[in-house]
Design an enzyme around this catalytic site. Structure first.
Site, mmCIF file in Angstrom:
data_model
loop_
_atom_site.group_PDB
_atom_site.id
_atom_site.type_symbol
_atom_site.label_atom_id
_atom_site.label_comp_id
_atom_site.label_asym_id
_atom_site.label_seq_id
_atom_site.Cartn_x
_atom_site.Cartn_y
_atom_site.Cartn_z
ATOM 1 C CD GLN A 1 -3.997 -3.857 -2.918
ATOM 2 O OE1 GLN A 1 -4.167 -4.898 -2.429
ATOM 3 N NE2 GLN A 1 -5.304 -2.973 -4.022
ATOM 4 C CB SER A 2 -6.804 -5.341 -1.547
ATOM 5 O OG SER A 2 -7.874 -5.888 -1.552
#
Length: 529
Positions: free
Chosen positions: A219-220
């Site tokens: 994520q990210s």
């Protein structure tokens, strides 16, 4: 910690007679002892928690300090005796905000494994999790027990960031060329990520995993890691799927230069490297390798944001083979299925935003120019602060959904593997930031037990559905195959739709067709990244 004798695991035989924590696992580097991942039934949705073993702090590479600073990760040394994998390993410097529970040290390339296997012959599917910025593999948010409960071996790991992970310099390029033939430098953190994947491929069978069935997920900043693994020649043949949460977008979108997936050219990275050494008060890499961790962190920080060096991935044409657009247009990525999507309140959109009409109009003029200002204002109109905030958030939310859909269409030009897009809009309880950046993680990993928000029955139900989608994809390459009673999630096609997950389920338009066309036309005028 190494030891030559094993502890007596009192009472564990009554909990489970087949879990791997009852034995010693033999890796290519030495023996390792794991432990029960849970010691009570306070585990939320989990049903097989008694069978899950966790191993913490297993080194997958040597220290990155001293002479190994700013080098590709070096092989870990084999150990004698048995590695006691009870505690978290060291955390990489600048990868954390400084939680006192962790030891920060450059000897930090270690990983953690959760496995429900009862033997090394289990051949269970494997997922490798890459964490977002300013975090660590030990963060409870990334606990792997919920995914292991689904019959999956879950692995997370630490990697270098900041100046430790992304410094480029001509001296480093010369060193790197002597080893690899590539006159480049800067992607040390990316090479850490690749090294973790290669360690998993070489060793995970001993933990009940299938080395030929590894999905990468993040994520990210972790989604950027996953994206780079998906794209790089150095990871060819090592993965069967990728889950990129809050990650991809149209390569023409200027947000590619400022969000997690941002990268810089080698030329600019080398210039930043010279500035950085000057900030440190040294004139050579040899001198910089003698400095403390604290000095290196301070050397990147200027008195203003403009003076601060923003260390990021480098377009080196080695670890990173080309620009994002060229990778897609040339078909350079690995042809594996992908899940990717966005959250409602992230990447420009902010829950509870307070914005005046004047500020909204100013932002439009700074973001767009000429005729584009009027065209965006026509489709995202505002006449007061309330409507200005709504229009602003709507514009950025649409931009993410549309950009991800455009990325998927580019993917399909050269790849046959399917892509599934999602849009997450559930706000976890006990906070006021809406469906914020990272808010889906507890749910897709089904580890609500690991964090202390005031979870409700609704949250547990949503987590079960999300985790079923993700686990099905990890096992079969399709989020629908093994999902139990879930709403059908079609792969992206020509219809301009995305799967709504969280507070609703099923296909919804990515945006009004006129807005989709407006973004398409605007992106076409911009330089691709």
């Amino acid at each position: 910690m190494l030891r030559n004798t094993l502890p007596i695991l009192c009472g564990l035989a009554s909990v489970s007679t087949a879990a791997l924590y009852e034995t010693v696992v033999e890796t290519k580097y030495g023996a390792v002892q794991g432990y029960p991942a849970f010691n009570s039934s306070n585990t939320g949705n989990l049903t097989n928690w008694k069978d899950i073993t966790v191993w913490k702090g297993i080194p997958f590479a040597a220290t990155t300090g001293g002479s190994n600073r700013w080098k590709a990760p070096q092989p870990a040394s084999a150990w004698n005796g048995t590695l006691d994998a009870r505690n978290w390993g060291n955390v990489c410097p600048s990868a954390t905000t400084g939680n006192n529970d962790y030891t920060i040290d450059e000897d930090c390339l270690n990983l953690n494994i959760w496995s429900p296997a009862s033997s090394a012959d289990a051949k269970l599917p494997v997922v490798m999790w890459s964490y977002p910025a300013e975090s660590t593999a030990a963060d409870p948010l990334f606990d792997g027990g919920g995914m292991a409960d689904q019959g999956i071996v879950f692995v997370n790991y630490n990697y270098r960031t900041g100046p430790f992970g992304w410094l480029a310099h001509s001296e480093l390029s010369a060193e790197f060329e002597a080893v690899t033939g590539s006159n480049s430098s800067g992607n040390w953190g990316m090479l850490d990520q690749f090294a973790a994947l290669k360690w998993i491929h070489a060793n995970i069978e001993a933990f009940g995993g299938d080395p030929n069935h590894i999905t990468v997920q993040g994520q990210s900043a972790g989604s950027a890691a996953t994206q780079h693994i998906l794209y790089s020649d150095l990871t060819k043949g090592l993965i069967v799927g990728a889950i990129i949460e809050s990650g991809v977008r149209d390569p023409h979108d200027p947000l590619c230069t400022s969000l997690a997936e941002a990268y810089t050219t080698l030329e600019d990275a080398l210039e930043d490297g010279n500035t950085y050494l000057s900030n440190l008060g040294v004139s050579s890499i040899a001198e910089a390798r003698e400095l403390s961790m604290e000095a290196l962190i301070n050397g990147a920080t200027g008195t203003t944001r403009e003076d601060t060096i923003m260390f990021e991935a480098v377009l080196d044409y080695y670890a990173m083979p080309d620009t994002y657009l060229n990778i897609l247009e040339k078909g350079l990525a690995h042809d594996v299925p992908v899940i990717t999507g966005n959250n409602k309140d992230e990447n420009g959109a902010t829950y509870g935003l307070e914005l005046s009409l004047a500020e909204y109009l100013q932002d439009l003029n700074e973001t767009y120019s000429g005729e584009w200002v009027d065209r965006f204002l026509e489709l995202y109109p505002a006449n007061d602060s309330t409507t200005a905030a709504g229009a602003y958030n709507s514009m950025f939310t649409d931009r993410s959904k549309v950009g991800t859909w455009f990325w998927t269409q580019l993917w399909y030009e050269h790849k046959s593997s399917r892509v599934w897009n999602y849009f997450w809009d559930h706000a976890p309880p006990g906070q006021t930031s809406g469906a914020y950046h990272e808010s889906e993680i507890n749910y897709v990993l089904n580890n609500l037990y690991a964090t202390d928000l005031p979870w409700t029955a609704e949250d547990y139900a949503i987590a079960k559905k999300m985790n079923d989608y993700w686990a099905s994809f990890i096992k079969t390459g399709n989020p629908n195959t093994l999902s139990k009673g879930a709403t059908e999630w079609p792969a992206v096609g020509t219809a301009q739709e995305v799967q709504h997950v969280g507070d609703g389920w099923g296909q919804i338009p990515i945006a009004w067709s006129k807005k989709v066309e407006l973004f398409k036309e605007w992106f076409a005028t911009l330089v691709a990244y």
